[in-house]
Design a protein around this motif. Structure first.
Motif, PDB file in Angstrom:
ATOM      1  N   ILE A  45      39.096  29.286  48.570  1.00  9.70           N
ATOM      2  CA  ILE A  45      40.512  29.323  48.176  1.00  9.70           C
ATOM      3  C   ILE A  45      40.699  29.613  46.683  1.00  9.70           C
ATOM      4  O   ILE A  45      41.694  30.191  46.287  1.00  9.70           O
ATOM      5  N   GLY A  46      39.711  29.244  45.866  1.00  8.67           N
ATOM      6  CA  GLY A  46      39.839  29.475  44.427  1.00  8.67           C
ATOM      7  C   GLY A  46      39.135  30.728  43.947  1.00  8.67           C
ATOM      8  O   GLY A  46      39.035  30.980  42.744  1.00  8.67           O
ATOM      9  N   PHE A  47      38.671  31.521  44.879  1.00  6.79           N
ATOM     10  CA  PHE A  47      37.870  32.703  44.551  1.00  6.79           C
ATOM     11  C   PHE A  47      38.638  33.701  43.692  1.00  6.79           C
ATOM     12  O   PHE A  47      38.129  34.228  42.702  1.00  6.79           O
ATOM     13  N   GLN A  48      39.873  33.942  44.065  1.00 10.72           N
ATOM     14  CA  GLN A  48      40.684  34.915  43.321  1.00 10.72           C
ATOM     15  C   GLN A  48      40.941  34.453  41.881  1.00 10.72           C
ATOM     16  O   GLN A  48      40.795  35.223  40.932  1.00 10.72           O
ATOM     17  N   ALA A  49      41.311  33.176  41.760  1.00  7.74           N
ATOM     18  CA  ALA A  49      41.599  32.654  40.420  1.00  7.74           C
ATOM     19  C   ALA A  49      40.333  32.685  39.562  1.00  7.74           C
ATOM     20  O   ALA A  49      40.378  32.993  38.366  1.00  7.74           O
ATOM     21  N   LEU A  50      39.202  32.382  40.184  1.00  7.30           N
ATOM     22  CA  LEU A  50      37.923  32.404  39.459  1.00  7.30           C
ATOM     23  C   LEU A  50      37.587  33.826  39.029  1.00  7.30           C
ATOM     24  O   LEU A  50      37.236  34.078  37.871  1.00  7.30           O
ATOM     25  N   SER A  51      37.718  34.754  39.960  1.00  2.85           N
ATOM     26  CA  SER A  51      37.428  36.152  39.657  1.00  2.85           C
ATOM     27  C   SER A  51      38.315  36.639  38.507  1.00  2.85           C
ATOM     28  O   SER A  51      37.836  37.292  37.572  1.00  2.85           O
TER      29      SER A  51
END
Ligand SMILES: Cc1ncc(C[n+]2csc(CCOP(=O)(O)OP(=O)(O)O)c2C)c(N)n1
Lengths: 393, 308
Positions: B112-118
């Motif tokens: 779920i946090g992949f986009q924000a991390l990227s």
């Protein structure tokens, strides 16, 4: 004070943000707000602001980074529209409950679906219970003035809540108007140096934001948010008075137009109310006692002031540019009926849900609506409580 | 360099009395990471076990500034704090130097946090993101994530009459983050604490984003004994299931090489989540895991210029 200049609504918003010179802006483009982000990026690129701009990968991250920056002791802003606001939604609530004084212009656009880029208020109304203050303005000048005042309201120690400054998409955002901006120095003096109440970056003490808050404290913290909103009622007026002294432009909870001796009136939000003012003038020429309330503060809802303002009105039309899908009227209608229910006056109320997805509403439409109110006054009967105005059925 | 003696004496930036389970890897990882932090530090934690167990209002176990925002946005939230820092510094409103570290579980990081991390990695914020990878959504009761190993039994990849656990291999997040061209990315294990703390130090020294993926035992989710966590974490490395490596400016470097890789069965056997792999009906699954681990290891050797 500086001279009058011609700007689009979006340019006026971007100018206000430039003059505020926030420490951090984190924003993501979406029609019709896009221009604000582009113009602001240019200010950053040209070094005319001190702001660090975070080119986030989504609105969810825009609001998240704005929360982080604000918790880090920065004056932090963002801006969005429609689907962007919807994508932020989870963090919009968190910003309010964390008591962060963020100011966010929302350039109002119909919320998908179906996808549409034009004006209505379904985006803002979707966030009406998030704990933010919500200001609406009729034109670019009001949007500009509201952004400046919103900063003071949000940062007021008795409030400490984020403020959403709404402006109609396209109708205002993309139309050119003459506005009178303030001089940079006047704005600097008006908003002052930002002094955060609690900062993650305070070298003298550590700070915790966002702990797990269970049965024994959550409710108290929600009640404190309500407290902040109660104080906001006073602060909005105080800041409005101060702003009046600076600019001669008068802002309170709402504008009353030819209401004092009016028998029929309209209440509504934003650009439509400018057109409605013309309708009032035309009807007055015929001797019809029409007036209007152009509501500026939707959250918190100025219940007492509205009761007083509406006490002599016989028939009130409530203009909603959004629906609640409750089959019980639009969001403003619900508030107004709730406000007036046990007030004991004999006011008749009719709801008009109009303009969804940017459907135009013009002067003769509004005159027609006033004439319907007049009919209700004469017959004493409301034929249809909730009306979908201007739709093919 | 951190010494073991100091580690035992230093009371650290995460106090005792937090409510993580006995034998949980997350608090060990936080302890080890924060040992090498010299500046004041702002911590951001994603919703998950670590967050709900360390900051229950009105208490906090953190002797640092701390922010929890939501589940999927530790990276974007901390990028906001880091941006505030740069802005205030630039304007002369803040003098102190700070470090910024985010912690997220594998759910809050891989999924779920992949986009924000990227986004945060791509934008180049000077922050360190540490994923404590326990291979499932443990806080909500052991649901599978994209970090859950193939074949593992979780509550949303349960072993049933026709499906024997999770059907997908785990996503190689460490490599995905490296593909963002960030200056420092690493994989670590709390058993190899010296290796881990050296990596944290390096990560904090680079002038840009950094990411460390750390294997984090979860006795509840893995169905392992509380006192066996570090041993199992060690076996993960010795079997090449969890290789220790770093990627500096795109250059892969294996930081620990087992003398002779031990068979994956040693990693699988002590964990209840893999119990069904040893049932007669599932013959061949262990071998398939072994093949996958071998392939991954060969690829890593190649990436680090050591292909045989
Ligand atoms: C938007 C959102 N979706 C779902 C949840 C529910 N939730 C909270 S923690 C969590 C799982 C956390 O898993 P992970 O990130 O692996 O950390 P762990 O619990 O294992 O420490 C979930 C699904 C949530 N809080 N927010």
């Amino acid at each position: 004070m500086s001279e009058q200049i011609a700007l689009t609504g979006n340019e006026a918003l971007a100018l206000a943000m430039k003059q505020i010179n926030p420490d951090v802006v984190a924003a993501y483009p979406i029609t019709p707000q896009t221009e604000v982000v582009q113009l602001f990026s240019q200010f950053v690129a040209d070094g005319v602001v001190d702001t660090e701009f975070v080119t986030v990968e989504s609105e969810h991250s825009a609001m998240s980074a704005t929360v982080g920056a604000s918790a880090g002791g920065a004056r932090a802003m963002t801006a969005t529209s429609a689907n962007g606001l919807a994508l932020m939604w989870e963090i919009v609530y968190i910003a309010a409950s964390t008591r962060l004084p963020i100011v966010m212009p929302v350039v109002n656009r119909a919320l998908s679906g179906p996808i549409n880029i034009h004006c209505d208020h379904s985006d803002a109304m979707g966030a009406r219970d998030s704990g933010w203050l919500q200001l609406f303005g009729e034109n670019a000048q009001a949007a500009y003035d509201n952004v400046i005042q919103a900063l003071r309201i949000a940062e007021h120690r008795d409030v400490m809540l984020p403020v959403m400054v709404n402006m109609d998409g396209f109708i205002i955002s993309h139309a050119v108007e003459n506005i009178k901006p303030l001089a940079d120095q006047d704005i600097r003096d008006f908003i002052g140096e930002y002094q955060p109440a609690y900062s993650l970056l305070d070298p003298d003490q550590t700070t915790t934001y966002g702990p797990l808050d269970l049965q024994d404290f959550y409710f108290e913290h929600k009640r404190q948010q309500v407290d902040g909103l109660e104080h906001a009622l006073e602060v909005v007026l105080d800041i409005g008075r101060e702003f009046y002294q600076l600019t001669g432009r008068d802002y309170g909870y709402f504008e009353k137009y030819r209401l004092d001796d009016a028998e029929i009136a309209l209440i509504g939000l934003a650009s439509t109310m400018g057109t409605a003012r013309e309708a009032v003038n035309n009807l007055r020429k015929e001797g019809i006692k029409a007036g209007l309330i152009n509501l500026r503060l939707f959250r918190p809802f100025p219940v007492q002031a509205l009761r007083e303002a509406l006490q002599d009105i016989k028939v009130l039309g409530v203009m909603d540019r959004a629906d609640t899908f409750s089959l019980n009227g639009g969001p403003l209608f619900g508030e107004i009926r709730n406000t007036l229910f046990d007030f004991g006056n004999k006011l008749k109320i009719v709801n008009y849900i109009y303009g969804l997805g940017g459907r135009d509403i013009n002067l003769s439409d509004l005159e027609g609506i006033f004439r319907q109110l007049l009919e209700v006054k004469e017959n004493g009967k409301v034929k249809q409580l909730v009306n979908y105005y201007g739709v093919r059925e | 360099m951190v010494k073991l003696k100091d580690l035992t004496k230093n009371k650290g930036l995460l106090s005792g009395g937090h409510r993580l389970c006995q034998g949980c890897g997350a608090s060990v990882i936080v302890h080890q990471a924060l040992q090498v932090v010299e500046n004041p530090v702002v911590i951001a934690v994603a919703t998950g076990c670590l967050e709900v167990s360390t900051t229950i209002y009105p208490f906090t176990a953190w002797r640092t500034s701390f922010i929890h925002n939501a589940f999927e946005n530790a990276a974007s939230t901390l990028s906001g704090v880091e941006t505030a820092y740069r802005s205030l510094k630039k304007q002369g409103k803040l003098a102190a130097d700070y470090n910024f570290i985010a912690f997220g579980g594998d759910g809050g990081t891989y999924d779920i946090g992949f986009q924000a991390l990227s986004g945060a990695m791509e934008r180049g914020h000077r922050l360190l993101y540490i994923c404590y990878d326990n291979g499932a959504y443990m806080n909500t009761g052991i649901q599978r994530s994209s970090a859950t190993p193939w074949g593992a039994n979780t509550t949303t990849s349960p072993v049933g009459k026709v499906i024997p656990g999770k059907k997908q291999y785990r996503k190689e997040l460490t490599e995905i983050i490296a593909a963002h061209n960030v200056p420092y990315v690493a994989q670590a294990s709390p058993y190899h604490w010296k290796d881990f703390s050296r990596k944290v130090k390096k990560a904090l020294e680079v002038a840009g984003p950094s990411f460390i993926n750390v294997l984090s035992v979860c006795p509840r989710g893995w169905r392992t004994a509380e006192n066996k966590g570090m041993e199992i974490t060690k076996i993960a490395v010795e079997t090449n299931v969890w290789p220790l490596y770093e990627i500096e400016d795109g250059e892969y470097h294996i930081t620990y090489k087992p003398k002779k890789a031990r068979p994956v069965i040693e990693w699988l056997k002590p964990q209840g989540r893999f119990k069904h792999l040893f049932a007669e009906a599932n013959t061949g699954m262990v071998e398939q895991i072994q093949q996958h681990v071998n392939r991954r290891w060969q690829k890593l050797l190649k990436l680090s210029g050591q292909a045989q």
